[in-house]
Design a protein around this motif. Structure first.
Motif, PDB file in Angstrom:
ATOM      1  N   SER A 141       0.814  -1.212   0.000  1.00 38.75           N
ATOM      2  CA  SER A 141       0.000   0.000   0.000  1.00 38.75           C
ATOM      3  C   SER A 141       0.850   1.266   0.000  1.00 38.75           C
ATOM      4  CB  SER A 141      -0.932   0.001   1.209  1.00 38.75           C
ATOM      5  OG  SER A 141      -1.738   1.164   1.210  1.00 38.75           O
TER       6      SER A 141
ATOM      7  N   ARG B 135       2.463   1.697  -3.347  1.00 39.99           N
ATOM      8  CA  ARG B 135       1.388   1.965  -4.317  1.00 39.99           C
ATOM      9  C   ARG B 135       0.899   3.411  -4.194  1.00 39.99           C
ATOM     10  NH1 ARG B 135      -1.611  -2.401  -3.494  1.00 39.99           N
ATOM     11  NH2 ARG B 135      -2.826  -1.490  -1.802  1.00 39.99           N
ATOM     12  N   SER B 136       0.706   3.879  -2.981  1.00 40.54           N
ATOM     13  CA  SER B 136       0.247   5.254  -2.772  1.00 40.54           C
ATOM     14  C   SER B 136       1.268   6.262  -3.270  1.00 40.54           C
ATOM     15  CB  SER B 136      -0.048   5.492  -1.287  1.00 40.54           C
ATOM     16  OG  SER B 136      -1.151   4.704  -0.863  1.00 40.54           O
ATOM     17  N   ASN B 137       2.546   5.960  -3.058  1.00 36.87           N
ATOM     18  CA  ASN B 137       3.594   6.859  -3.568  1.00 36.87           C
ATOM     19  C   ASN B 137       3.528   6.971  -5.079  1.00 36.87           C
ATOM     20  OD1 ASN B 137       4.595   7.398  -1.007  1.00 36.87           O
ATOM     21  ND2 ASN B 137       6.147   5.784  -1.097  1.00 36.87           N
TER      22      ASN B 137
ATOM     23  N   LEU C 134       0.879   6.433  -6.955  1.00 38.15           N
ATOM     24  CA  LEU C 134      -0.346   7.142  -7.314  1.00 38.15           C
ATOM     25  C   LEU C 134      -0.175   8.649  -7.139  1.00 38.15           C
ATOM     26  CD1 LEU C 134      -3.068   4.778  -5.810  1.00 38.15           C
ATOM     27  CD2 LEU C 134      -2.513   5.123  -8.228  1.00 38.15           C
ATOM     28  N   ARG C 135       0.551   9.058  -6.114  1.00 37.88           N
ATOM     29  CA  ARG C 135       0.799  10.498  -5.938  1.00 37.88           C
ATOM     30  C   ARG C 135       1.603  11.065  -7.105  1.00 37.88           C
ATOM     31  NH1 ARG C 135       0.275   9.373  -0.299  1.00 37.88           N
ATOM     32  NH2 ARG C 135       2.321   8.385  -0.148  1.00 37.88           N
TER      33      ARG C 135
ATOM     34  N   GLN D 233      -0.982  11.628  -9.816  1.00 37.03           N
ATOM     35  CA  GLN D 233      -2.178  12.380  -9.443  1.00 37.03           C
ATOM     36  C   GLN D 233      -2.471  13.557 -10.382  1.00 37.03           C
ATOM     37  OE1 GLN D 233      -1.811  14.421  -5.720  1.00 37.03           O
ATOM     38  NE2 GLN D 233      -4.011  14.451  -5.325  1.00 37.03           N
TER      39      GLN D 233
ATOM     40  N   ASP E 134      -8.114  -2.890  -1.716  1.00 35.92           N
ATOM     41  CA  ASP E 134      -7.064  -2.027  -1.176  1.00 35.92           C
ATOM     42  C   ASP E 134      -6.606  -1.003  -2.212  1.00 35.92           C
ATOM     43  OD1 ASP E 134      -7.160  -3.332   1.229  1.00 35.92           O
ATOM     44  OD2 ASP E 134      -5.462  -4.660   0.796  1.00 35.92           O
ATOM     45  N   CYS E 135      -6.518  -1.438  -3.466  1.00 38.65           N
ATOM     46  CA  CYS E 135      -6.095  -0.527  -4.531  1.00 38.65           C
ATOM     47  C   CYS E 135      -7.095   0.609  -4.695  1.00 38.65           C
ATOM     48  CB  CYS E 135      -5.936  -1.302  -5.841  1.00 38.65           C
ATOM     49  SG  CYS E 135      -5.452  -0.273  -7.241  1.00 38.65           S
TER      50      CYS E 135
ATOM     51  N   ASP F  13      -6.767   3.103  -1.899  1.00 34.25           N
ATOM     52  CA  ASP F  13      -5.629   3.998  -2.090  1.00 34.25           C
ATOM     53  C   ASP F  13      -5.916   5.031  -3.182  1.00 34.25           C
ATOM     54  OD1 ASP F  13      -4.155   2.760  -0.109  1.00 34.25           O
ATOM     55  OD2 ASP F  13      -3.097   1.419  -1.487  1.00 34.25           O
TER      56      ASP F  13
ATOM     57  N   ALA G 221      -8.015   7.671  -1.608  1.00 31.61           N
ATOM     58  CA  ALA G 221      -7.228   8.500  -0.699  1.00 31.61           C
ATOM     59  C   ALA G 221      -6.355   9.506  -1.445  1.00 31.61           C
ATOM     60  CB  ALA G 221      -6.365   7.609   0.191  1.00 31.61           C
ATOM     61  N   VAL G 222      -5.822   9.101  -2.597  1.00 32.89           N
ATOM     62  CA  VAL G 222      -4.887   9.962  -3.333  1.00 32.89           C
ATOM     63  C   VAL G 222      -5.598  10.819  -4.378  1.00 32.89           C
ATOM     64  CG1 VAL G 222      -2.866   9.993  -4.837  1.00 32.89           C
ATOM     65  CG2 VAL G 222      -2.972   8.369  -2.944  1.00 32.89           C
TER      66      VAL G 222
END
Length: 297
Positions: free
Chosen positions: A159, A162-164, A166-167, A170, A187-188, A191, A194-195
């Motif tokens: 996660s 993955r979030s990094n 996605l940022r 963005q 979970d994907c 995230d 969230a992003v």
């Protein structure tokens, strides 16, 4: 090319006749519905000297369905050099080889490019046989802009990583396409919410062309709730198509301009522009350029 006949079960079958030209044929195969294969692909699969397949058992189902009897060699990311050497030896002797993946177009999220590159470097012809591709199929029914898109394949498993990633994506304005495993889809999506925000539009395409196909376009927040509420949506092959960042205007509206200038009184211009960009969806560069052209008094 191979000639076509009809089996006693009413299924078309192909057998070797006139040989095909020497070279490596990159052959797209169905992603679900076996009827989606092209006549040319079937003729080539029947006529080549060797089929290099990512999963021989999976490819055998397609070949058996069309009564194609040919030599199949396993070639995948864990294959040793002997598999590639056998392909190159066949080409060196003037033969023809078909490269197929588990499903869809080879080299899309699989390691076949190494074989293609080696064949090209040695001077052999590489011939594409276009056909099914899950990413393009999902994009075509997404209802999202298709003039510019970015294929990301599978996002990182963890996660945080993955979030990094996605940022980093963005602020991209083109439509984004992801593959995702069923056990990670919830979970994907969480995230992504969230992003990118719960309101960013996206498409969930699951089991494309198969019996339990799902094609659903909605804001990311709604897609997350949909997947959480139906365990069946956490099974099978999944493609996510996510809208790029859409600029509401090429101009900064008065309310946004006031907020931007007020923040710029206490923060560096780039920091103020970054905060307002995240809140408004406008590009940071557009906001920073506005500040330079309209400094607060």
């Amino acid at each position: 090319m191979g000639r076509q006949g009809t089996s006693r079960h009413g299924c078309a079958y192909y057998y070797k006749g006139q040989s095909v030209e020497s070279g490596l044929y990159v052959v797209a195969t169905p992603i679900g519905n076996l009827g989606d294969i092209s006549a040319r692909a079937l003729e080539v699969l029947a006529a080549v000297d060797l089929i290099a397949a990512e999963d021989t058992r999976h490819s055998a189902q397609l070949l058996q369905h069309y009564a194609i009897d040919n030599t199949v060699l396993a070639y995948h990311e864990h294959s040793d050099q002997r598999a590639a050497q056998r392909v190159m030896q066949c080409l060196a002797e003037g033969g023809a080889v078909a490269l197929v993946s588990d499903a869809g177009t080879p080299l899309i999220s699989d390691p076949g490019y190494r074989l293609v590159r080696e064949a090209q470097d040695l001077g052999y012809r590489v011939i594409p046989l276009p056909g099914p591709c899950a990413a393009v199929a999902a994009l075509s029914v997404s209802g999202l802009p298709t003039d510019r898109f970015m294929f990301e394949g599978f996002l990182p498993n963890k996660s945080g990583t993955r979030s990094n990633r996605l940022r980093e994506l963005q602020q991209r304005e083109e439509t984004l396409i992801f593959y995702e495993a069923p056990h990670r889809i919830e979970d994907c999506l969480a995230d992504l919410v969230a992003v990118f925000g719960a309101d960013r539009e996206a498409l969930l395409a699951r089991e494309i062309t198969k019996t339990f196909e799902t094609v659903r376009r909605a804001p990311l927040g709604e897609l997350l709730a949909f997947v959480q509420g139906d365990s069946n949506q956490q099974r099978g092959e999944i493609v996510l198509v996510v809208a790029g960042l859409r600029q509401r205007s090429s101009e900064v509206d008065p309310e946004t301009a006031r907020l931007l200038q007020r923040l710029a009184q206490d923060l560096p211009g780039k920091k103020a522009a970054a905060i307002v960009a995240e809140l408004s969806g406008l590009r940071k560069k557009l906001l920073y350029d506005y500040l330079l052209a309209h400094p607060s008094s």
